[in-house]
Design a protein around this motif. Structure first.
Motif, short mmCIF file in Angstrom:
data_model
loop_
_atom_site.label_atom_id
_atom_site.label_comp_id
_atom_site.label_asym_id
_atom_site.label_seq_id
_atom_site.Cartn_x
_atom_site.Cartn_y
_atom_site.Cartn_z
N ALA A 40 0.78 -1.13 -0.02
CA ALA A 40 -0.03 -0.04 0.02
C ALA A 40 1.08 1.33 0.00
CB ALA A 40 -0.98 0.05 1.09
N ALA A 41 0.44 2.17 -0.63
CA ALA A 41 1.09 3.49 -0.76
C ALA A 41 0.85 4.53 0.52
CB ALA A 41 0.59 4.28 -1.98
N GLY A 42 1.90 5.22 0.72
CA GLY A 42 1.62 6.31 1.69
C GLY A 42 1.02 7.56 1.16
N GLY A 43 1.49 8.86 1.23
CA GLY A 43 1.09 9.95 0.90
C GLY A 43 -0.23 10.34 1.38
N ARG A 44 -1.13 11.14 0.74
CA ARG A 44 -2.27 11.64 1.21
C ARG A 44 -3.82 10.94 0.88
NH1 ARG A 44 -1.66 17.20 -1.15
NH2 ARG A 44 -0.30 15.72 -2.50
N THR A 45 -3.70 10.04 -0.14
CA THR A 45 -4.56 9.61 -0.68
C THR A 45 -5.01 8.28 -0.20
OG1 THR A 45 -4.13 10.54 -2.96
CG2 THR A 45 -5.76 9.06 -3.05
N PRO A 67 4.73 -1.37 2.68
CA PRO A 67 4.76 -0.04 1.69
C PRO A 67 5.15 -0.32 0.55
CG PRO A 67 6.25 0.58 3.84
CD PRO A 67 5.96 -1.20 3.54
N THR A 68 4.56 0.41 -0.32
CA THR A 68 4.72 0.42 -1.88
C THR A 68 6.20 1.01 -2.13
OG1 THR A 68 3.40 2.42 -2.43
CG2 THR A 68 2.61 0.07 -2.75
N ASP A 69 6.57 1.90 -1.24
CA ASP A 69 7.59 2.78 -1.20
C ASP A 69 7.78 3.31 0.21
OD1 ASP A 69 5.23 4.30 -2.00
OD2 ASP A 69 6.69 6.05 -2.12
N GLU A 70 9.14 3.73 0.43
CA GLU A 70 9.12 4.20 1.65
C GLU A 70 10.25 5.24 1.62
OE1 GLU A 70 8.50 5.45 4.38
OE2 GLU A 70 8.16 3.84 5.81
N ARG A 71 10.27 6.42 2.59
CA ARG A 71 11.31 7.56 2.57
C ARG A 71 12.48 6.97 3.49
NH1 ARG A 71 6.07 10.73 2.98
NH2 ARG A 71 5.55 11.13 0.84
N TRP A 72 13.56 7.42 3.07
CA TRP A 72 14.69 7.03 3.90
C TRP A 72 14.84 7.82 5.26
CZ3 TRP A 72 17.20 2.67 3.35
CH2 TRP A 72 18.64 2.56 3.75
N SER A 80 7.43 9.22 7.43
CA SER A 80 7.56 7.77 7.05
C SER A 80 6.00 7.16 6.59
CB SER A 80 7.86 7.14 8.41
OG SER A 80 7.53 5.47 8.29
N ASN A 81 6.39 6.52 5.62
CA ASN A 81 5.07 6.14 5.19
C ASN A 81 4.61 4.82 5.89
OD1 ASN A 81 4.38 7.37 2.73
ND2 ASN A 81 5.83 6.01 1.47
N LEU A 82 5.60 4.00 6.37
CA LEU A 82 5.38 2.94 7.34
C LEU A 82 4.44 3.51 8.57
CD1 LEU A 82 5.69 -0.22 7.83
CD2 LEU A 82 7.56 0.57 9.21
N LEU A 130 -1.84 1.83 -5.03
CA LEU A 130 -0.91 2.83 -5.76
C LEU A 130 -1.54 4.01 -5.44
CD1 LEU A 130 0.60 1.17 -8.60
CD2 LEU A 130 1.76 1.55 -6.61
N GLY A 131 -0.78 5.23 -5.14
CA GLY A 131 -1.30 6.54 -5.31
C GLY A 131 -0.28 6.91 -6.52
N MET A 132 -0.82 8.25 -6.74
CA MET A 132 0.21 8.98 -7.96
C MET A 132 0.22 10.46 -7.78
SD MET A 132 -0.91 9.43 -11.92
CE MET A 132 -1.83 10.78 -11.66
N GLY A 133 1.63 10.97 -7.87
CA GLY A 133 1.73 12.41 -7.60
C GLY A 133 1.44 13.01 -8.78
N GLY A 136 3.16 12.50 -12.02
CA GLY A 136 3.15 11.10 -12.56
C GLY A 136 3.84 10.15 -11.97
N HIS A 137 4.46 10.45 -10.65
CA HIS A 137 5.09 9.23 -10.04
C HIS A 137 4.24 8.35 -9.41
CE1 HIS A 137 5.01 11.49 -6.47
NE2 HIS A 137 5.33 10.46 -5.68
N PHE A 138 4.48 7.35 -9.42
CA PHE A 138 3.87 6.22 -8.48
C PHE A 138 4.72 5.41 -7.80
CE2 PHE A 138 4.84 2.31 -10.73
CZ PHE A 138 5.14 2.72 -11.87
N ALA A 139 4.41 4.81 -6.61
CA ALA A 139 5.33 4.36 -5.61
C ALA A 139 6.28 5.26 -5.51
CB ALA A 139 6.01 3.11 -6.05
N SER A 140 7.59 5.47 -5.29
CA SER A 140 8.69 6.32 -5.52
C SER A 140 9.38 6.39 -6.79
CB SER A 140 9.57 6.46 -4.15
OG SER A 140 8.96 7.02 -2.89
N LEU A 141 8.65 6.23 -8.07
CA LEU A 141 9.30 5.92 -9.25
C LEU A 141 8.93 7.21 -9.72
CD1 LEU A 141 8.57 2.35 -10.15
CD2 LEU A 141 10.59 3.28 -9.08
O1 LIG Z 1 5.46 10.50 -1.82
C1 LIG Z 1 4.73 9.63 -2.33
O2 LIG Z 1 3.59 10.21 -3.18
C2 LIG Z 1 2.64 9.24 -3.64
C3 LIG Z 1 1.47 10.08 -4.23
O3 LIG Z 1 0.93 10.61 -3.07
P1 LIG Z 1 -0.37 11.61 -2.72
O4 LIG Z 1 0.08 12.20 -1.46
O5 LIG Z 1 -0.24 12.44 -3.86
O6 LIG Z 1 -1.61 10.68 -2.88
C4 LIG Z 1 2.17 8.13 -2.96
O7 LIG Z 1 1.46 7.28 -3.40
C5 LIG Z 1 3.67 7.44 -2.36
O8 LIG Z 1 3.27 6.22 -1.69
C6 LIG Z 1 4.25 8.38 -1.68
O9 LIG Z 1 5.51 8.04 -1.02
#
Ligand SMILES: O=C1O[C@H](COP(=O)(O)O)[C@@H](O)[C@H](O)[C@H]1O
Length: 235
Positions: A40-45, A67-72, A80-82, A130-133, A136-141
């Motif tokens: 699962a993603a972090g972020g706000r969504t 987490p799909t991705d994590e901040r260091w 922290s997403n976790l 997943l979320g998306m910034g 256009g990033h998803f996870a931390s790609l």
């Molecule tokens: O940095 C991140 O951003 C994406 C998108 O977050 P959102 O706040 O725009 O929903 C998030 O999916 C990812 O897990 C997070 O590390």
């Protein structure tokens, strides 16, 4: 990849629909195998979706969340997403966790822990949220050179990569460890949740034939072969 998009009236309707879909995928895994794994993603969504999911009754002690991705950053750091995931799942007793970074990360970001964990755990995910910034990033790609090209390849070999976004995102200016596209595609249920007109426009751009994943990383997801992606969007 074949993908669908469900447009919801508002963020609450989006959260409810995603929680219902994820819950069904976890319950199917619990019926079939007696355990389930969610990334699962972090972020706000994602967190409002996950709070609704956590409120559903099931044997949470048989469920593992990564987490799909994590901040260091340290596990208790506000970014922290976790930490955000743990808060969202506070109502799910006994849940197990698979972190992507050490509890006290030191030095440059490093995906060794995540790659070791997912080499030992080779099963497909039962569900991925997943979320998306807005970039256009998803996870931390993230867009641009900071993301290794292999990380956005549907047949990439690594499970996880270390990423130093350039520029660092203002809302969470940290190096990251992210699951790769190839690892995220290995899921029985793959959801992407996004809100706002800007993100709808990004999805339209990324869906165009020939959209460049180095500019819009989510294009790699939309155009990848494999299991269908379910996009949920709300204004
Ligand atoms: O940095 C991140 O951003 C994406 C998108 O977050 P959102 O706040 O725009 O929903 C998030 O999916 C990812 O897990 C997070 O590390």
């Amino acid at each position: 990849m074949s993908w669908t998009i469900a447009e919801h009236a508002d963020a609450e309707a989006l959260a409810e629909a995603c929680a219902t879909r994820l819950g069904a995928a976890l319950d199917e895994a619990l019926r079939q195998r007696g355990c389930a794994v969610l990334a699962a993603a972090g972020g706000r969504t994602a967190p409002p979706i996950l709070r609704r999911l956590a409120a559903q009754p099931r044997d949470w002690s048989a469920v593992t969340v990564a987490p799909t991705d994590e901040r260091w950053v340290a596990a208790e750091h506000p970014d922290s997403n976790l930490r955000a995931l743990r808060e969202a799942f506070a109502g799910a007793p006994g849940l197990r966790w698979q972190p992507l970074v050490p509890p006290r990360p030191q030095g440059p970001a490093d995906a060794t822990l995540a790659n070791t964990a997912f080499t030992l755990f080779d099963e497909a995910f039962d569900a991925v949220l997943l979320g998306m910034g807005g970039d256009g990033h998803f996870a931390s790609l993230f867009p641009g050179a900071p993301t290794p090209a292999d990380a956005l390849a549907a047949d990439g070999r690594a499970d996880a990569v270390a990423v130093v976004p350039d520029p660092l995102p203002a809302s969470a200016p940290h190096a990251r460890v992210s699951l790769t596209l190839a690892r995220l595609l290995r899921s029985r249920c793959l959801l992407l949740a996004a809100s706002g007109a800007d993100k709808r426009a990004v999805l339209r751009r990324a869906a165009e034939a020939g959209a460049d994943p180095r500019r819009w990383p989510v294009a790699a997801l939309l155009h990848a072969p494999g299991a269908p992606l379910e996009i949920h969007w709300s204004p």
